[in-house]
Design an enzyme around this catalytic site. Structure first.
Site, PDB file in Angstrom:
ATOM      1  N   HIS A 198      36.823  -6.072  83.396  1.00  0.00           N
ATOM      2  CA  HIS A 198      36.804  -7.275  84.231  1.00  0.00           C
ATOM      3  C   HIS A 198      36.781  -8.603  83.474  1.00  0.00           C
ATOM      4  CE1 HIS A 198      35.086  -4.709  87.797  1.00  0.00           C
ATOM      5  NE2 HIS A 198      36.368  -4.485  87.564  1.00  0.00           N
ATOM      6  N   ASP A 293      30.006 -10.037  85.950  1.00  0.00           N
ATOM      7  CA  ASP A 293      30.175  -9.082  84.854  1.00  0.00           C
ATOM      8  C   ASP A 293      29.759  -9.618  83.497  1.00  0.00           C
ATOM      9  OD1 ASP A 293      31.391  -6.503  85.879  1.00  0.00           O
ATOM     10  OD2 ASP A 293      32.685  -7.965  86.846  1.00  0.00           O
TER      11      ASP A 293
END
Length: 367
Positions: A198, A293
């Site tokens: 990500h 993330d």
């Protein structure tokens, strides 16, 4: 079986719709009332893709107490930055025997949620579990619909306390036979492949994303050179897992197991993964791939590494790039070992804490 799904984003809509169409009683919560008004007026979710059908919800509300009342399993699908908040919100209403599952926990999610619930004074007999990743590759297509591109073949799951993991997986089996037991929540946390897939591709494609140029996030956004960079990040993640005696596999091998992908390198495996077909890039940079993330996946990995004098230059470079581009202090605001209660613990003590929620030290039990 009564399920409560917390969060009406991409994953929450897909999960609530799937569970409801599968015959379970499903309640849905979202903090923002306006977002779920269409579902309050018409509590149906239409699914397309690998899972098709219509699910009718039992209850939709912005009141978490109403939604989790009498639920057997509480499926938390909100981003990791909301885990602390939702733990505090749930704590006064939790009941004996309830199972909380973080979908996913990212890195350290179950530890944070379990300790927060206990610090709020909740002494109920509850279990906090975390999935290593979200079970679907999916997108909400409207407030009342979602498209499931792919259901993962296998997702590991662990509980606090760890002795309840097999029991929880048995309870989930009728809905999700894909869940498999992990040793503890350290294993699920360090097998967090979102940390690899990500933040780096998002930041390294930031020009395309900010221009609004449409492209497939994985198939086009991850080029051969970006693929090599991700492999270096993944090697660092594997070193962290190895140093604290935690089972893991590479991101490439995970694509083989989860999606049936193939290829000699990570780039090839991504290109040969049908589950990523049609997954378009985000339309801006104000997204969880950075704001979730980085502080809740990469920062805790780097923080654990530093505790054991292990260098992680590739992971750290993405954290630093995110800080420079956003102006956010992810190092101080993320899940560090201090925040997770792991600072100064030995490897055995880390696993004891992950498995029980407490640590016995010098004959004293520390929560």
């Amino acid at each position: 079986m009564i399920y409560s799904v917390l969060g009406a984003g991409n994953g929450g809509i897909a999960m609530a719709g799937y569970l409801a169409k599968s015959g379970f009683t499903v309640n849905l919560y979202n903090r923002t009332l306006e977002k779920i008004m269409p579902l309050i007026e018409n509590p149906t979710i239409v699914l397309t893709g690998e899972e098709e059908g219509i699910g009718v919800l039992n209850k939709v509300s912005s009141n978490v107490g109403e939604v989790i009342k009498d639920a057997d399993i509480i499926m938390v699908t909100i981003p990791a930055m909301g885990h602390n908040y939702i733990a505090k919100e749930m704590a006064p209403y939790l009941e004996d025997g309830q199972i909380i599952v973080l979908n996913p926990g990212r890195t350290g999610g179950a530890l944070e949620v379990y300790s927060t619930i206990r610090k709020c004074g909740c002494d109920k007999d509850i279990v906090v579990a975390e999935a290593q990743t979200f079970i679907y590759a999916c997108r909400a297509t409207s407030p009342n619909s979602a498209h499931i591109f792919k259901v993962k073949n296998e997702v590991s799951l662990a509980c606090i306390p760890a002795i309840r993991t097999d029991e929880v997986i048995s309870m989930l089996y009728s809905a999700y036979p894909q869940f498999k037991p992990a040793r503890d929540v350290i294993e699920t946390s360090l097998n967090n492949y979102g940390a690899i897939f990500h933040p780096a591709p998002t930041l390294l494609n930031s020009g395309h994303i900010e221009r609004g140029a449409p492209f497939e996030y994985y198939k086009e956004g991850i080029t051969p050179s970006i693929g090599k960079f991700l492999e270096k990040m993944d090697e660092e993640r594997i070193k962290i897992a190895n140093i604290i005696n935690t089972k893991t596999i590479s991101a490439k091998e995970w694509l083989y197991e989860s999606y049936g992908a193939s290829g000699e390198c990570l780039y090839d495996a991504i290109q040969n993964n049908p589950g990523y077909n049609g997954l378009v890039a985000p339309k801006g940079l104000n997204i969880r791939y950075i704001y979730e993330d980085v502080p809740y996946s990469l920062v805790p990995m780097s923080s654990i590494a530093k505790m054991f004098n292990l260098e992680t230059p590739y992971i750290d470079s993405i954290i630093s790039l995110a800080i420079l581009m956003t102006g956010r202090d992810f190092w101080n605001n993320g899940r560090t070992v201090e925040r997770l209660g792991l600072d100064g613990l030995s490897i055995d003590e880390i696993h004891e804490f992950a498995q029980t929620g407490t640590i016995s030290k010098n004959s004293e039990v520390v929560a």
